[in-house]
Design a protein around this motif. Structure first.
Motif, PDB file in Angstrom:
ATOM      1  N   VAL A  46       0.846  -1.192   0.000  1.00  0.00           N
ATOM      2  CA  VAL A  46       0.000   0.000   0.000  1.00  0.00           C
ATOM      3  C   VAL A  46       0.883   1.244   0.000  1.00  0.00           C
ATOM      4  O   VAL A  46       1.845   1.331   0.756  1.00  0.00           O
ATOM      5  CB  VAL A  46      -0.931   0.018   1.239  1.00  0.00           C
ATOM      6  N   TRP A  47       0.528   2.191  -0.859  1.00  0.00           N
ATOM      7  CA  TRP A  47       1.185   3.490  -0.909  1.00  0.00           C
ATOM      8  C   TRP A  47       0.128   4.530  -0.569  1.00  0.00           C
ATOM      9  O   TRP A  47      -0.954   4.530  -1.157  1.00  0.00           O
ATOM     10  CB  TRP A  47       1.731   3.787  -2.311  1.00  0.00           C
ATOM     11  N   ASP A  48       0.405   5.391   0.388  1.00  0.00           N
ATOM     12  CA  ASP A  48      -0.497   6.480   0.746  1.00  0.00           C
ATOM     13  C   ASP A  48      -0.107   7.702  -0.080  1.00  0.00           C
ATOM     14  O   ASP A  48       1.063   8.101  -0.090  1.00  0.00           O
ATOM     15  CB  ASP A  48      -0.382   6.820   2.232  1.00  0.00           C
ATOM     16  N   VAL A  49      -1.074   8.284  -0.791  1.00  0.00           N
ATOM     17  CA  VAL A  49      -0.819   9.462  -1.623  1.00  0.00           C
ATOM     18  C   VAL A  49      -1.857  10.526  -1.319  1.00  0.00           C
ATOM     19  O   VAL A  49      -2.979  10.222  -0.931  1.00  0.00           O
ATOM     20  CB  VAL A  49      -0.822   9.110  -3.129  1.00  0.00           C
ATOM     21  N   GLU A  50      -1.455  11.773  -1.470  1.00  0.00           N
ATOM     22  CA  GLU A  50      -2.357  12.897  -1.176  1.00  0.00           C
ATOM     23  C   GLU A  50      -3.419  13.071  -2.256  1.00  0.00           C
ATOM     24  O   GLU A  50      -4.576  13.283  -1.962  1.00  0.00           O
ATOM     25  CB  GLU A  50      -1.552  14.193  -1.020  1.00  0.00           C
ATOM     26  N   GLU A  51      -2.991  13.007  -3.524  1.00  0.00           N
ATOM     27  CA  GLU A  51      -3.924  13.219  -4.631  1.00  0.00           C
ATOM     28  C   GLU A  51      -4.118  11.927  -5.391  1.00  0.00           C
ATOM     29  O   GLU A  51      -3.193  11.132  -5.546  1.00  0.00           O
ATOM     30  CB  GLU A  51      -3.378  14.294  -5.573  1.00  0.00           C
TER      31      GLU A  51
END
Length: 95
Positions: A46-51
């Motif tokens: 899992v990668w957390d991204v803002e946009e």
């Protein structure tokens, strides 16, 4: 926050987990895992991204950036794996 979720596989002949082409973007990790489809014991990065990225951006992130966390399916529910296991994850030859 948006999440990029990719199924991982154990590379043949090795001990490394490799990002597959099964990559989804969702607001909830569980939603992405359900859309990919999961069996007990499967592992996801899992990668957390803002946009919210488009599909090409999501694939580039999944293939070239270390994941934020790892999750395993147990009893049809995803559970986060300890951080030290992130050391065993590598990107395949495209990254």
């Amino acid at each position: 926050m948006t999440h990029i979720v990719a199924k991982l596989k154990l590379e043949a002949g090795g001990d490394d987990l490799v990002v597959t082409d099964e990559i989804k973007v969702a607001n909830k990790i569980e939603d992405a895992v359900n859309r990919i489809g999961a069996w007990n014991g499967e592992v996801f990065a899992v990668w957390d991204v803002e946009e919210r990225p488009n599909p090409a951006e999501a694939e580039a992130i999944a293939q070239g950036v270390r994941p934020t966390s790892l999750w395993v399916i147990s009893g049809e529910m995803p559970f986060q794996i300890e951080d030290r296991y992130l050391e065993t994850v590598r990107q395949d030859g495209r990254g």
